[in-house]
Design a protein around this motif. Structure first.
Motif, PDB file in Angstrom:
ATOM      1  N   SER A  40      13.451 -18.389   6.248  1.00  0.00           N
ATOM      2  CA  SER A  40      12.221 -17.723   5.869  1.00  0.00           C
ATOM      3  C   SER A  40      12.057 -16.444   6.635  1.00  0.00           C
ATOM      4  CB  SER A  40      10.944 -18.470   6.057  1.00  0.00           C
ATOM      5  OG  SER A  40      10.785 -19.546   5.106  1.00  0.00           O
TER       6      SER A  40
ATOM      7  N   MET B 137      12.697  -8.682   3.061  1.00  0.00           N
ATOM      8  CA  MET B 137      11.440  -7.859   2.433  1.00  0.00           C
ATOM      9  C   MET B 137      10.756  -6.870   2.971  1.00  0.00           C
ATOM     10  SD  MET B 137      11.164  -9.166  -0.659  1.00  0.00           S
ATOM     11  CE  MET B 137       9.643  -8.955  -1.342  1.00  0.00           C
TER      12      MET B 137
ATOM     13  N   GLU C  22       8.895  -7.477   5.665  1.00  0.00           N
ATOM     14  CA  GLU C  22       7.456  -7.842   6.017  1.00  0.00           C
ATOM     15  C   GLU C  22       7.513  -8.333   7.456  1.00  0.00           C
ATOM     16  OE1 GLU C  22       5.088 -11.568   5.065  1.00  0.00           O
ATOM     17  OE2 GLU C  22       6.620 -11.494   3.320  1.00  0.00           O
TER      18      GLU C  22
ATOM     19  N   ARG D 196      11.125  -1.917  -1.995  1.00  0.00           N
ATOM     20  CA  ARG D 196      10.945  -3.427  -2.516  1.00  0.00           C
ATOM     21  C   ARG D 196      11.239  -3.125  -4.098  1.00  0.00           C
ATOM     22  NH1 ARG D 196       5.567  -5.541   0.617  1.00  0.00           N
ATOM     23  NH2 ARG D 196       6.699  -6.117   2.613  1.00  0.00           N
TER      24      ARG D 196
ATOM     25  N   ARG E 279       4.362 -18.163  -8.209  1.00  0.00           N
ATOM     26  CA  ARG E 279       3.334 -17.275  -8.118  1.00  0.00           C
ATOM     27  C   ARG E 279       3.088 -15.938  -9.321  1.00  0.00           C
ATOM     28  NH1 ARG E 279       4.163 -15.146  -1.914  1.00  0.00           N
ATOM     29  NH2 ARG E 279       4.609 -17.106  -1.128  1.00  0.00           N
TER      30      ARG E 279
ATOM     31  N   ILE F  44       0.195 -15.060 -12.220  1.00  0.00           N
ATOM     32  CA  ILE F  44      -1.279 -15.022 -11.943  1.00  0.00           C
ATOM     33  C   ILE F  44      -1.823 -15.700 -13.075  1.00  0.00           C
ATOM     34  CG2 ILE F  44      -2.916 -13.162 -12.400  1.00  0.00           C
ATOM     35  CD1 ILE F  44      -0.793 -11.145 -11.219  1.00  0.00           C
TER      36      ILE F  44
ATOM     37  N   PHE G 277       3.185  -6.761 -15.475  1.00  0.00           N
ATOM     38  CA  PHE G 277       2.610  -6.429 -14.241  1.00  0.00           C
ATOM     39  C   PHE G 277       3.590  -5.828 -13.261  1.00  0.00           C
ATOM     40  CE2 PHE G 277       0.925  -7.873 -10.016  1.00  0.00           C
ATOM     41  CZ  PHE G 277      -0.377  -7.556 -10.289  1.00  0.00           C
TER      42      PHE G 277
ATOM     43  N   VAL H  74       3.117  -1.681 -12.011  1.00  0.00           N
ATOM     44  CA  VAL H  74       3.201  -1.233 -10.504  1.00  0.00           C
ATOM     45  C   VAL H  74       3.978  -0.417 -10.443  1.00  0.00           C
ATOM     46  CG1 VAL H  74       4.029  -2.229  -8.308  1.00  0.00           C
ATOM     47  CG2 VAL H  74       2.496  -3.861  -9.675  1.00  0.00           C
TER      48      VAL H  74
ATOM     49  N   LEU I 287      -3.488 -14.041  -4.383  1.00  0.00           N
ATOM     50  CA  LEU I 287      -2.258 -14.233  -5.009  1.00  0.00           C
ATOM     51  C   LEU I 287      -1.762 -12.701  -5.780  1.00  0.00           C
ATOM     52  CD1 LEU I 287      -0.052 -16.357  -6.105  1.00  0.00           C
ATOM     53  CD2 LEU I 287      -1.775 -16.516  -8.068  1.00  0.00           C
ATOM     54  N   GLU I 288      -2.664 -12.080  -6.463  1.00  0.00           N
ATOM     55  CA  GLU I 288      -2.537 -11.112  -7.179  1.00  0.00           C
ATOM     56  C   GLU I 288      -1.891  -9.858  -6.302  1.00  0.00           C
ATOM     57  OE1 GLU I 288      -4.732  -8.578 -10.433  1.00  0.00           O
ATOM     58  OE2 GLU I 288      -5.247 -10.957 -10.123  1.00  0.00           O
TER      59      GLU I 288
ATOM     60  N   ILE J  18       1.622 -10.567  -5.042  1.00  0.00           N
ATOM     61  CA  ILE J  18       2.690 -10.392  -5.858  1.00  0.00           C
ATOM     62  C   ILE J  18       2.930  -8.950  -6.279  1.00  0.00           C
ATOM     63  CG2 ILE J  18       3.232 -10.686  -8.468  1.00  0.00           C
ATOM     64  CD1 ILE J  18       1.325 -13.426  -8.075  1.00  0.00           C
ATOM     65  N   MET J  19       1.537  -8.220  -6.110  1.00  0.00           N
ATOM     66  CA  MET J  19       1.957  -6.754  -6.240  1.00  0.00           C
ATOM     67  C   MET J  19       2.661  -6.295  -5.298  1.00  0.00           C
ATOM     68  SD  MET J  19      -1.933  -5.323  -6.573  1.00  0.00           S
ATOM     69  CE  MET J  19      -2.791  -5.239  -8.151  1.00  0.00           C
TER      70      MET J  19
ATOM     71  N   SER K 127       5.089  -7.847  -3.406  1.00  0.00           N
ATOM     72  CA  SER K 127       6.473  -8.280  -3.591  1.00  0.00           C
ATOM     73  C   SER K 127       7.044  -7.693  -4.642  1.00  0.00           C
ATOM     74  CB  SER K 127       6.482  -9.792  -4.033  1.00  0.00           C
ATOM     75  OG  SER K 127       6.175 -10.051  -5.136  1.00  0.00           O
ATOM     76  N   VAL K 128       6.583  -7.032  -5.482  1.00  0.00           N
ATOM     77  CA  VAL K 128       7.132  -6.240  -6.673  1.00  0.00           C
ATOM     78  C   VAL K 128       7.188  -4.626  -6.323  1.00  0.00           C
ATOM     79  CG1 VAL K 128       7.152  -7.811  -8.570  1.00  0.00           C
ATOM     80  CG2 VAL K 128       5.276  -6.054  -8.282  1.00  0.00           C
TER      81      VAL K 128
ATOM     82  N   GLY L 164       0.983 -11.493   3.104  1.00  0.00           N
ATOM     83  CA  GLY L 164       2.401 -12.051   3.415  1.00  0.00           C
ATOM     84  C   GLY L 164       3.093 -12.337   1.934  1.00  0.00           C
ATOM     85  N   VAL L 165       4.203 -11.867   1.760  1.00  0.00           N
ATOM     86  CA  VAL L 165       4.988 -12.050   0.412  1.00  0.00           C
ATOM     87  C   VAL L 165       5.714 -13.480   0.531  1.00  0.00           C
ATOM     88  CG1 VAL L 165       6.738 -11.005  -0.881  1.00  0.00           C
ATOM     89  CG2 VAL L 165       5.224  -9.664   0.169  1.00  0.00           C
ATOM     90  N   ILE L 166       6.428 -13.599   1.729  1.00  0.00           N
ATOM     91  CA  ILE L 166       7.158 -14.753   1.742  1.00  0.00           C
ATOM     92  C   ILE L 166       6.316 -15.880   2.523  1.00  0.00           C
ATOM     93  CG2 ILE L 166       9.404 -15.705   3.030  1.00  0.00           C
ATOM     94  CD1 ILE L 166       9.959 -13.424   1.095  1.00  0.00           C
ATOM     95  N   GLY L 167       6.255 -17.086   2.049  1.00  0.00           N
ATOM     96  CA  GLY L 167       5.470 -18.206   2.426  1.00  0.00           C
ATOM     97  C   GLY L 167       6.444 -18.629   3.584  1.00  0.00           C
ATOM     98  N   GLU L 168       5.547 -19.467   4.494  1.00  0.00           N
ATOM     99  CA  GLU L 168       6.187 -20.026   5.709  1.00  0.00           C
ATOM    100  C   GLU L 168       6.998 -21.311   5.419  1.00  0.00           C
ATOM    101  OE1 GLU L 168       6.012 -18.763   8.597  1.00  0.00           O
ATOM    102  OE2 GLU L 168       4.486 -17.210   7.941  1.00  0.00           O
TER     103      GLU L 168
END
Lengths: 228, 307
Positions: free
Chosen positions: A42, A49, A51, A78, A89, A91, A102, A106, B207-208, B211-212, B214-215, B303-307
């Motif tokens: 991860s 990414m 992050e 990204r 994930r 919506i 979507f 963006v 969530l939105e 996702i926003m 991440s893209v 956070g984009v990536i989950g743990e």
């Protein structure tokens, strides 16, 4: 395409997530990243990414040095990646079409471009007839295909799939990985897929990188079709 | 870009509707704040207006002792007028006699329930003394002239408008100080409520946002719908407050006209100013609320990536 040079990452709570990790993935490769929970997979994805940033070492993706990437440039970086998640994930109150659209919105794409491209990509993943459905009306496999369509919509050079088959039944798992495989072969898109499923890894016979305790312990090498 | 703008505005409106209870709560608190703030400012403006009006009035009422034109009159009106004219700064053409009866009638005309007042007064139907209205030639010598008038043997007291103006100034200062504190407090409360409304929206749309991110959505793209939501709250609150304050002001001014000769600032003169101020204040506080809540979120979380 992707290069990790002597990357170290230690979190504030003292967890050493990556220790001197170095690896290279060339353009057009398909790589499985395997390793037990807490191995550092991860963290690797988080760094990719942008992050998280490493404590030391260098990460370069598509000629972009991630350590010097400014906060305001992260979104544009990204957009060159496609991301597929284990939990899809999507919506929930958006249709399949809108979920895929979507990712285009963006980037500032026009409605005309969205109307043209989304059906094309949905057809590519075999979901054209489900465009008006909502995610809860789809099976796990179908939802993941929507996720895949969303990752593909902006023509990324690299797709990062974080356990994409984790919530999908075995038959659909095969289909999802096969689809990634086809995308890789047909479009030359680089694929990085984190997975726990050894059966899939064995079946598809692509490059495998194993991480344990934050260190690279095995790399089948950059050769495509290594096992063949 | 325009497509995006339309889309983001629509998203903001949709979000305000989905969280309508919190939206209403935010609007309510903001309305309270704006109405109080608007009222305090209007009271202050009107006091200023009254002060200026009073100061502009070049008329002084000189009330006479009973020794003039009374039963035991030792001075005639001619005597008094001669005395007034002897003060060089008093404009001789402005001297006007106001009999106690005329003065009383003018006073009573300002009240709605004359009969009740007359009943209270009983036999002593007129408590006012005879008076003269005078104007000054030179306003800069105002205070000296007033002193000269006071020193005249026939004068009971001099009602000078500047005295009222000073009293009004004191009231105005108190209103301003109390107003600033109340408004400050309410502003903090309303910002807190708006911030929480937006935070709730953000939680719903976590969530939105993930996702926003991440893209590759920019911070502005993510922020925009929340900003729209804040502005919608602010605008609605601004318009409602404007309506309420306008109504209260109209009612209050018609009452003021009855009791105060100074009158009030005419509504037509403040209408546009009032509307723009309310809308402006609403929009500023609404968007500020959004900015505060989402700015922190964009920096800390998502956070984009989950743990």
């Amino acid at each position: 395409m992707i290069e990790f040079r002597n990357v170290y990452k230690t979190y504030d709570n003292g967890t050493k997530a990556l220790r001197d990790l170095s690896l290279r993935v060339n353009e057009g490769e398909f790589v499985f990243i395997v390793g037990s929970s807490g191995a550092g997979k991860s963290t690797l994805l988080k760094i990719l990414m942008r992050e998280e940033t490493p404590n030391s070492g260098e990460v370069i993706v598509n000629n972009t040095r991630l350590s010097t990437l400014r906060h305001r440039d992260i979104p544009y970086y990204r957009r060159t990646l496609g991301m597929v998640f284990q939990d899809f994930r999507l919506i929930p109150n958006m249709t399949v079409f809108d979920n895929v659209a979507f990712a285009m919105r963006v980037t500032g794409a026009s409605t005309k471009a969205i109307r043209k491209k989304v059906p094309y990509v949905l057809a590519h993943v075999g979901l054209n007839d489900k465009a008006k459905c909502f995610p809860n009306e789809l099976s796990g496999g179908e939802q993941q295909r929507v996720g895949l369509a969303r990752a593909l919509i902006n023509n990324p050079a690299l797709i990062i799939a974080d356990e994409p088959t984790g919530n999908v039944d075995p038959r659909m798992s095969f289909e999802i990985v096969d689809m990634l495989n086809q995308i890789n072969r047909n479009n030359g898109t680089t694929i990085l897929m984190v997975t726990h499923e050894h059966a899939l890894v064995r079946k598809f016979r692509r490059r495998i990188i194993e991480i344990q305790n934050g260190e690279l312990v095995a790399d089948s090498g950059p050769e495509v079709d290594y096992y063949v | 870009m325009f497509n995006n703008f339309k889309y983001l505005v629509r998203e903001g409106l949709r979000s305000a509707w989905i969280n309508r209870l919190m939206t209403l709560a935010s609007i309510g608190v903001l309305v309270c704040c704006l109405v109080l703030m608007g009222s305090a400012i209007l009271v202050s403006l009107n006091l200023n207006y009254a002060m200026e009006w009073l100061e502009d009035q070049n008329v002084v009422m000189v009330f006479l002792k009973d020794t003039v034109s009374g039963s035991d009159a030792s001075y005639t009106r001619e005597d008094v007028e001669r005395m007034l004219k002897s003060i060089d700064n008093v404009d001789p053409n402005s001297i006007e006699f106001v009999s106690r009866d005329d003065g009383f009638k003018a006073l009573m005309d300002r009240f709605d329930k004359k009969e009740e007042i007359e009943e209270i007064l009983g036999d002593t139907t007129n408590i006012l003394p005879n008076a003269y209205k005078v104007s000054f030639k030179d306003q800069t010598r105002y205070e000296v002239t007033v002193e000269q008038l006071k020193s005249l043997d026939v004068v009971y007291r001099v009602r000078e408008n500047r005295e009222y103006a000073k009293q009004l100034e004191g009231i105005n200062k108190t209103v301003a100080v109390v107003g600033v504190w109340i408004v400050g407090l309410l502003l903090v409360v309303s910002l807190f409520i708006i911030t929480n409304t937006i935070k709730l929206t953000m939680y719903v749309r976590k969530l939105e946002i993930t996702i926003m991110k991440s893209v590759g959505a920019t911070d502005w793209f993510i922020r925009m719908p929340f900003l729209v939501e804040g502005i919608v709250i602010g605008m609605a609150a601004g318009l409602i407050s404007f309506g309420l304050v306008s109504y209260i002001y109209s009612a209050a001014t018609s009452a003021i006209y009855k009791v105060m000769t100074t009158g009030a600032l005419p509504y037509s003169r403040i209408f546009l100013w009032l509307l723009l101020s309310f809308l402006g204040a609403g929009i500023v506080s609404g968007s500020l609320g959004s900015f505060v809540s989402i700015g922190k979120y964009l920096k800390d979380d998502g956070g984009v990536i989950g743990e």
